[in-house]
Design a protein around this motif. Structure first.
Motif, PDB file in Angstrom:
ATOM      1  N   SER A 243     135.082  29.453  68.452  1.00  7.35           N
ATOM      2  CA  SER A 243     135.594  28.559  67.061  1.00  7.35           C
ATOM      3  C   SER A 243     134.588  27.394  66.710  1.00  7.35           C
ATOM      4  N   ILE A 244     133.399  27.115  67.010  1.00  7.12           N
ATOM      5  CA  ILE A 244     132.009  26.733  66.332  1.00  7.12           C
ATOM      6  C   ILE A 244     131.693  26.876  64.649  1.00  7.12           C
ATOM      7  N   PHE A 245     132.598  28.838  64.888  1.00  4.58           N
ATOM      8  CA  PHE A 245     132.073  28.742  63.567  1.00  4.58           C
ATOM      9  C   PHE A 245     132.888  29.225  62.448  1.00  4.58           C
ATOM     10  N   LEU A 246     134.242  28.365  62.921  1.00  7.03           N
ATOM     11  CA  LEU A 246     135.324  27.861  61.898  1.00  7.03           C
ATOM     12  C   LEU A 246     134.371  26.563  61.729  1.00  7.03           C
ATOM     13  N   ASP A 247     134.174  25.617  62.529  1.00  7.82           N
ATOM     14  CA  ASP A 247     133.877  24.993  62.179  1.00  7.82           C
ATOM     15  C   ASP A 247     132.629  24.979  61.134  1.00  7.82           C
ATOM     16  N   GLU A 248     131.883  25.763  61.040  1.00  9.32           N
ATOM     17  CA  GLU A 248     130.691  25.967  59.951  1.00  9.32           C
ATOM     18  C   GLU A 248     131.356  25.956  58.937  1.00  9.32           C
ATOM     19  N   ARG A 249     132.155  27.499  59.009  1.00 11.23           N
ATOM     20  CA  ARG A 249     132.910  27.664  57.822  1.00 11.23           C
ATOM     21  C   ARG A 249     133.656  26.859  57.118  1.00 11.23           C
ATOM     22  N   MET A 250     134.321  25.500  57.761  1.00  7.58           N
ATOM     23  CA  MET A 250     134.833  24.679  56.422  1.00  7.58           C
ATOM     24  C   MET A 250     134.256  23.248  55.846  1.00  7.58           C
ATOM     25  N   VAL A 273     131.542  13.104  59.819  1.00  6.25           N
ATOM     26  CA  VAL A 273     132.162  13.574  60.736  1.00  6.25           C
ATOM     27  C   VAL A 273     133.250  13.084  61.421  1.00  6.25           C
ATOM     28  N   GLN A 274     133.863  12.338  60.208  1.00  7.24           N
ATOM     29  CA  GLN A 274     135.457  11.966  60.154  1.00  7.24           C
ATOM     30  C   GLN A 274     136.019  13.087  59.854  1.00  7.24           C
ATOM     31  N   LEU A 275     136.075  13.913  58.492  1.00  7.76           N
ATOM     32  CA  LEU A 275     137.040  14.968  58.039  1.00  7.76           C
ATOM     33  C   LEU A 275     136.473  16.143  59.034  1.00  7.76           C
ATOM     34  N   MET A 276     135.889  15.996  60.132  1.00  8.15           N
ATOM     35  CA  MET A 276     134.867  17.287  60.440  1.00  8.15           C
ATOM     36  C   MET A 276     136.050  17.206  61.879  1.00  8.15           C
ATOM     37  N   ASP A 277     135.910  16.036  62.469  1.00  5.63           N
ATOM     38  CA  ASP A 277     137.023  15.642  63.038  1.00  5.63           C
ATOM     39  C   ASP A 277     138.644  15.867  63.185  1.00  5.63           C
ATOM     40  N   PHE A 279     139.638  18.332  61.282  1.00  5.29           N
ATOM     41  CA  PHE A 279     139.750  19.263  61.059  1.00  5.29           C
ATOM     42  C   PHE A 279     139.480  20.049  62.378  1.00  5.29           C
ATOM     43  N   ILE A 280     139.271  19.729  63.399  1.00  3.34           N
ATOM     44  CA  ILE A 280     138.355  20.011  64.979  1.00  3.34           C
ATOM     45  C   ILE A 280     140.186  19.787  65.373  1.00  3.34           C
ATOM     46  N   HIS A 281     140.422  18.567  65.754  1.00  3.62           N
ATOM     47  CA  HIS A 281     141.225  18.221  66.521  1.00  3.62           C
ATOM     48  C   HIS A 281     142.318  18.530  66.128  1.00  3.62           C
ATOM     49  N   ASN A 282     142.799  18.237  64.417  1.00  4.83           N
ATOM     50  CA  ASN A 282     144.416  18.361  64.088  1.00  4.83           C
ATOM     51  C   ASN A 282     144.920  20.058  63.596  1.00  4.83           C
ATOM     52  N   ILE A 283     143.718  20.521  62.271  1.00  4.30           N
ATOM     53  CA  ILE A 283     144.190  21.567  61.846  1.00  4.30           C
ATOM     54  C   ILE A 283     144.084  22.511  62.485  1.00  4.30           C
ATOM     55  N   LYS A 284     142.367  22.629  62.851  1.00 12.65           N
ATOM     56  CA  LYS A 284     142.472  23.918  63.906  1.00 12.65           C
ATOM     57  C   LYS A 284     142.800  24.802  64.920  1.00 12.65           C
ATOM     58  N   PRO A 285     143.312  23.227  65.951  1.00 11.55           N
ATOM     59  CA  PRO A 285     144.683  23.903  66.723  1.00 11.55           C
ATOM     60  C   PRO A 285     145.817  24.466  66.264  1.00 11.55           C
ATOM     61  N   GLN A 286     146.703  24.372  64.722  1.00 15.68           N
ATOM     62  CA  GLN A 286     147.813  23.837  64.616  1.00 15.68           C
ATOM     63  C   GLN A 286     148.038  25.386  63.925  1.00 15.68           C
ATOM     64  N   PHE A 287     146.635  25.065  62.922  1.00 20.59           N
ATOM     65  CA  PHE A 287     146.765  26.380  61.407  1.00 20.59           C
ATOM     66  C   PHE A 287     147.281  27.757  62.347  1.00 20.59           C
TER      67      PHE A 287
END
Length: 551
Positions: A243-250, A273-277, A279-287
């Protein structure tokens, strides 16, 4: 301390991950597994802690780890410090070459630094729960490692555990068990077989999708009066597509959108940092692949009006459509995972009754949706078990309590040693021709196969070959070679063959033997466990030997 048969009353399992790590423990007597969910400077109870180390400028001394290290980096006094994370990927040779670590640190150093502080915290927590009845020497460790790792990478983990003070050089090797991550997850999911009606002779796949790596293996279930056992039926495969590769793409997508701002009041490092947090904690798990996503923008210095219709920003809210999120962020990574699943199914000739998605990325609803749409016509059950992010660590604890559930494993590569063999005219290369001590014409550097890829090997299965040495009384150095070639290698110095380590066999005193005498010996190799071991029998005496793996 103790011998090979020592048993330990407490099992401590550690899942040291690319982005997060966790620990579970069990008491041998009752077999109940517990995990730790409180960590220093943690804002909410969660059974995982970030895998990151904080170092001072130019320093090799670790200052903080986990949540404490992340929190420190937001404070001005630490702005020149170094926060190291994702360094587990340095042990995946296939994803290299890697940028050298800063401050002259080595991979063993940073892993050992983290494990030392992590272990001190969990040890204190566990022993507090047991009162004064137990101490550290009563603990056996189970450390999970990616199945795709090389033997050298596994040896680095053992060295790091030693350097971290978890074990000592005098401990028997089994005080630290290495278990592959998908196998640990299989032990966890094996408990769900009845729930999903997976019976004798049926098969299930583990797709362990974590932060950095995705590992897959198919297991077959055997049910007998003694209980249920598992055996690997496919060559495990894995890839760095977690999933870190999702973070990199985002992050790449966001940087592309905000690049039009250039140097005109751009986003600050804290904004990123705030934008990526978010994505990581709110968007990525729920998408789920269906709903558009909305990111609330942090305050950007000098920009009172956070509206830019060109990039989908209105009143401080950035809209990213579901289609763009799928195309730019999720699908390239999810497609990699689906290809790995397809490859495993092909190995089983599509005889697989269930797929369990586990790990942090395994929780993704979008990954589950895509897997079901792709494979549900071939596989009866495709599901995410309860608490999938803890499947590996809880399974690793179970491995310490019931170590014989997995009965056989499948080799991924050719393994062999170098040997003199009969010279075949017209087949062997002319320069390989030599004369042995008895005047026979032989071919040198031949690859003597111990194990072939795809071969199923019992966990305690011993593979024996007989050899001759004229080195007495010097120890025998026996290099071990491996190859991922599709065909059997002929020579140890041939293409796609690499030396992966050395076994040193000390020769015992042999009455009547003179230096240089011909000595027969048997080399027995055990490839069925997560780590390779060997022993030699010389003149009726058995000598155990450890392999020194090389990178």
């Amino acid at each position: 301390m103790g011998g090979e048969n020592t048993t330990y009353p407490i099992i401590m399992a550690i899942d040291w991950g690319t982005t997060y790590s966790s620990m579970a423990y069990a008491y041998q007597q009752d077999g109940e597994v517990h995990e730790i969910s409180t960590w220093p400077k943690q804002s909410h109870n969660y059974p995982k802690v970030p895998t990151c180390n904080l170092y001072g400028p130019g320093s090799k001394e670790i200052l903080e780890w986990g949540y404490t290290a992340k929190a420190a980096m937001t404070k001005p006094p630490y702005k020149h410090h170094i926060l190291l994370s994702k360094y587990k990927l340095h042990l995946d040779e296939a994803s290299g070459p890697h940028t050298p670590l800063p401050n002259g640190l080595t991979v063993v150093d940073v892993i050992a630094d983290y494990l030392r502080l992590f272990h001190a915290h969990v040890l204190q927590t566990v022993l507090r729960g047991f009162g004064s009845a137990f101490e550290q020497q009563h603990i056996q460790y189970c450390l999970s490692v990616p199945a795709m790792w090389t033997d050298y990478a596994k040896a680095i983990m053992r060295q790091a555990a030693l350097q971290a003070g978890m074990i000592t050089p005098l401990d028997p090797p089994h005080r630290l068990l290495l278990i592959s991550e998908p196998e640990a997850a299989a032990l966890y999911c094996e408990k769900k077989c009845d729930q999903f009606s997976i019976g004798h002779g049926e098969r299930f796949m583990i797709c362990d999708a974590g932060g950095g790596t995705v590992d897959l293996i198919v297991f077959e279930v055997a049910v007998s009066p003694q209980g249920r056992t598992l055996r690997e039926v496919t060559r495990g495969t894995g890839h760095s597509c977690g999933s870190i590769f999702l973070d990199e793409r985002m992050e790449g997508l966001l940087r592309q959108k905000f690049s039009k701002w250039g140097n005109d009041r751009p986003l600050t490092p804290a904004n990123w940092v705030q934008l990526m947090d978010t994505f990581i904690h709110n968007i990525k798990p729920q998408f789920d692949g269906v709903d558009d996503q909305y990111l609330s923008m942090p305050a950007v210095p000098g920009r009172a009006d956070l509206t830019d219709y060109d990039i989908g920003l209105e009143d401080g809210v950035l809209t990213i459509t579901a289609e763009e999120m799928r195309r730019e962020v999720f699908d390239p990574v999810v497609d990699d995972v689906l290809r790995l699943i397809q490859h495993q199914l092909q190995q089983t000739l599509f005889n697989c009754q269930a797929i369990f998605l586990v790990g942090g990325f395994g929780c993704s609803g979008y990954l589950l949706t895509r897997a079901r749409s792709e494979f549900s016509s071939m596989v009866r059950v495709i599901t995410v078990p309860p608490r999938p992010e803890l499947a590996v660590v809880r399974g690793a604890a179970l491995a310490g309590i019931t170590p014989r559930v997995v009965q056989a494993r499948v080799a991924r590569r050719w393994y062999g040693v170098d040997s003199l063999m009969a010279f075949e005219v017209g087949v062997d290369l002319p320069h390989k021709q030599v004369q042995d001590h008895e005047g026979q014409i032989r071919a040198k550097d031949r690859f003597s196969v111990y194990v072939a890829p795809g071969q199923q090997i019992g966990v305690d299965e011993c593979i024996t070959k007989r050899f001759v040495t004229y080195q007495y009384p010097k120890p025998i150095s026996s290099p071990l070679y491996a190859s991922s070639s599709l065909t059997m290698p002929r020579y140890v110095d041939g293409p796609m063959v690499e030396k992966i380590g050395d076994f040193t066999i000390p020769l015992p005193h042999i009455p009547g033997a003179q230096p240089g005498h011909k000595i027969m010996f048997e080399l027995r190799m055990y490839f069925g466990a997560t780590e390779i071991r060997a022993e030699a029998e010389v003149n009726g005496m058995v000598v155990s030997t450890r392999c020194q793996f090389t990178g």
